[in-house]
Enzyme design. Structure first.
Site, PDB file in Angstrom:
ATOM      1  CG  HIS A   5      -1.554  -1.307   1.507  1.00  0.00           C
ATOM      2  ND1 HIS A   5      -1.063  -2.184   2.445  1.00  0.00           N
ATOM      3  CD2 HIS A   5      -2.598  -1.904   0.916  1.00  0.00           C
ATOM      4  CE1 HIS A   5      -1.803  -3.285   2.431  1.00  0.00           C
ATOM      5  NE2 HIS A   5      -2.741  -3.150   1.522  1.00  0.00           N
ATOM      6  N   GLY A  21      -7.817  11.794   7.392  1.00  0.00           N
ATOM      7  CA  GLY A  21      -8.490  10.693   6.706  1.00  0.00           C
ATOM      8  C   GLY A  21      -8.419  10.841   5.191  1.00  0.00           C
ATOM      9  NE  ARG A  88      -9.181   9.913  13.364  1.00  0.00           N
ATOM     10  CZ  ARG A  88      -9.817  10.450  12.338  1.00  0.00           C
ATOM     11  NH1 ARG A  88      -9.174  10.784  11.235  1.00  0.00           N
ATOM     12  NH2 ARG A  88     -11.113  10.709  12.397  1.00  0.00           N
ATOM     13  N   GLY A  90      -8.702  14.939  12.372  1.00  0.00           N
ATOM     14  CA  GLY A  90      -9.932  14.581  11.669  1.00  0.00           C
ATOM     15  C   GLY A  90     -11.119  15.403  12.109  1.00  0.00           C
ATOM     16  CD  GLU A 179     -12.414   8.553  15.844  1.00  0.00           C
ATOM     17  OE1 GLU A 179     -11.646   8.726  14.900  1.00  0.00           O
ATOM     18  OE2 GLU A 179     -12.375   7.520  16.545  1.00  0.00           O
ATOM     19  CD  GLU A 181     -11.331   7.280  10.635  1.00  0.00           C
ATOM     20  OE1 GLU A 181     -11.545   8.200  11.454  1.00  0.00           O
ATOM     21  OE2 GLU A 181     -12.066   7.065   9.662  1.00  0.00           O
ATOM     22  CB  SER A 203     -17.417  18.347  11.130  1.00  0.00           C
ATOM     23  OG  SER A 203     -17.754  16.981  11.284  1.00  0.00           O
TER      24      SER A 203
HETATM   25  N1  HPA Z   1     -19.606   9.852  12.952  1.00  0.00           N
HETATM   26  C1  HPA Z   1     -18.445   9.363  12.557  1.00  0.00           C
HETATM   27  N2  HPA Z   1     -17.485  10.080  12.046  1.00  0.00           N
HETATM   28  C2  HPA Z   1     -17.709  11.400  11.903  1.00  0.00           C
HETATM   29  C3  HPA Z   1     -18.889  11.969  12.283  1.00  0.00           C
HETATM   30  C4  HPA Z   1     -19.891  11.149  12.834  1.00  0.00           C
HETATM   31  O1  HPA Z   1     -20.960  11.601  13.203  1.00  0.00           O
HETATM   32  N3  HPA Z   1     -18.809  13.290  12.008  1.00  0.00           N
HETATM   33  C5  HPA Z   1     -17.600  13.502  11.467  1.00  0.00           C
HETATM   34  N4  HPA Z   1     -16.916  12.358  11.406  1.00  0.00           N
END
Ligand code: HPA
Length: 234
Positions: A5, A21, A88, A90, A179, A181, A203
């Protein structure tokens, strides 16, 4: 020595790697924040770059989504490329009322609904935790900058479209955000004696149903990057 990979040679990747990610995020970070950048991977478009930040050598590489994907990339970084520090960066979905859009979440611990740790044949459940040193540096930076942050547990789920709303059960355990990971990353680091940290921008909120606008995402991302680079480079 390439892996299935990753086409990088030993020595192409810095001891410290930032892990978004999205591989295009990795490209953006390399172009925006790093100097003297060299790309080391493009297999499956999982772009990876090495450059310098304030004179310190640092790499950035995409991980894809989910524990299976980050599990592969982080394992190879640690075992085949000698990576010692994995951070990480994210986004996450808040599952507590007090965790607001745009806040930085630092995963002191990661719970999971995945089977990732079954490979270790433990007789109980494993508490996957961040490197205290990396976490402390990130926390101190966020504090110094006056950014709104929370430190605690996250849940790394296999399920983004959570039809049975299992996040409500994790919420009762005080878990801050969902999340996909961190648990695998923390397991791989623990198993190999490496250091890992996962930090996020909130987010969206599963509690309120709100999501960030494109502009808010950009600002939130920039704050998280400052914190991550400080943790990575000091
Ligand atoms: N779930 C999983 N991953 C995420 C989410 C979520 O609600 N929002 C942003 N990444």
């Amino acid at each position: 020595m390439a892996t299935p990979h990753n086409t990088a040679n030993m020595g192409d990747i810095a001891e410290t790697v930032l892990l978004p990610g999205d591989p295009l995020r990795a490209k953006y970070i390399a172009e925006t924040y790093l100097e003297d950048v060299l790309q080391f991977n493009a297999v499956r478009n999982m772009f990876g770059y090495t450059g310098t930040y304030n004179g310190k050598r640092i790499s950035v590489m995409g991980t894809g989504m989910g524990c299976a994907s980050i599990g592969i990339y982080s394992y190879e970084l640690i075992h085949f490329y000698g990576v010692k520090n994995l951070i990480r960066i994210g986004s996450c979905g808040a599952i507590q009322e007090h965790v607001k859009l745009g806040d930085i979440v630092m995963a002191m611990g990661a719970c999971t609904d995945t089977n990732y740790a079954h490979q270790y044949k433990l007789s109980g459940s494993f508490s996957a935790t961040a490197s205290f040193d990396l976490l402390l540096r990130a926390q101190q930076m966020a504090e110094k900058k006056g950014y709104s942050y929370v430190v605690g547990n996250v849940v790394s789920s296999d399920v983004f479209y959570d039809e049975s709303e299992e996040w409500k059960e994790w919420k009762k355990m005080g878990v801050l955000a969902s999340e996909m990971e961190s648990f695998a990353l923390y397991c791989n680091a623990a198993r190999a004696g490496a250091n890992a940290l996962a930090i996020f921008t909130v987010s969206d909120s599963l509690v309120s149903g709100e999501g960030m606008s494109a502009m808010e995402r950009q600002t939130g991302f920039a704050r998280m990057m400052e914190v991550a680079l400080e943790a990575a480079c000091n």
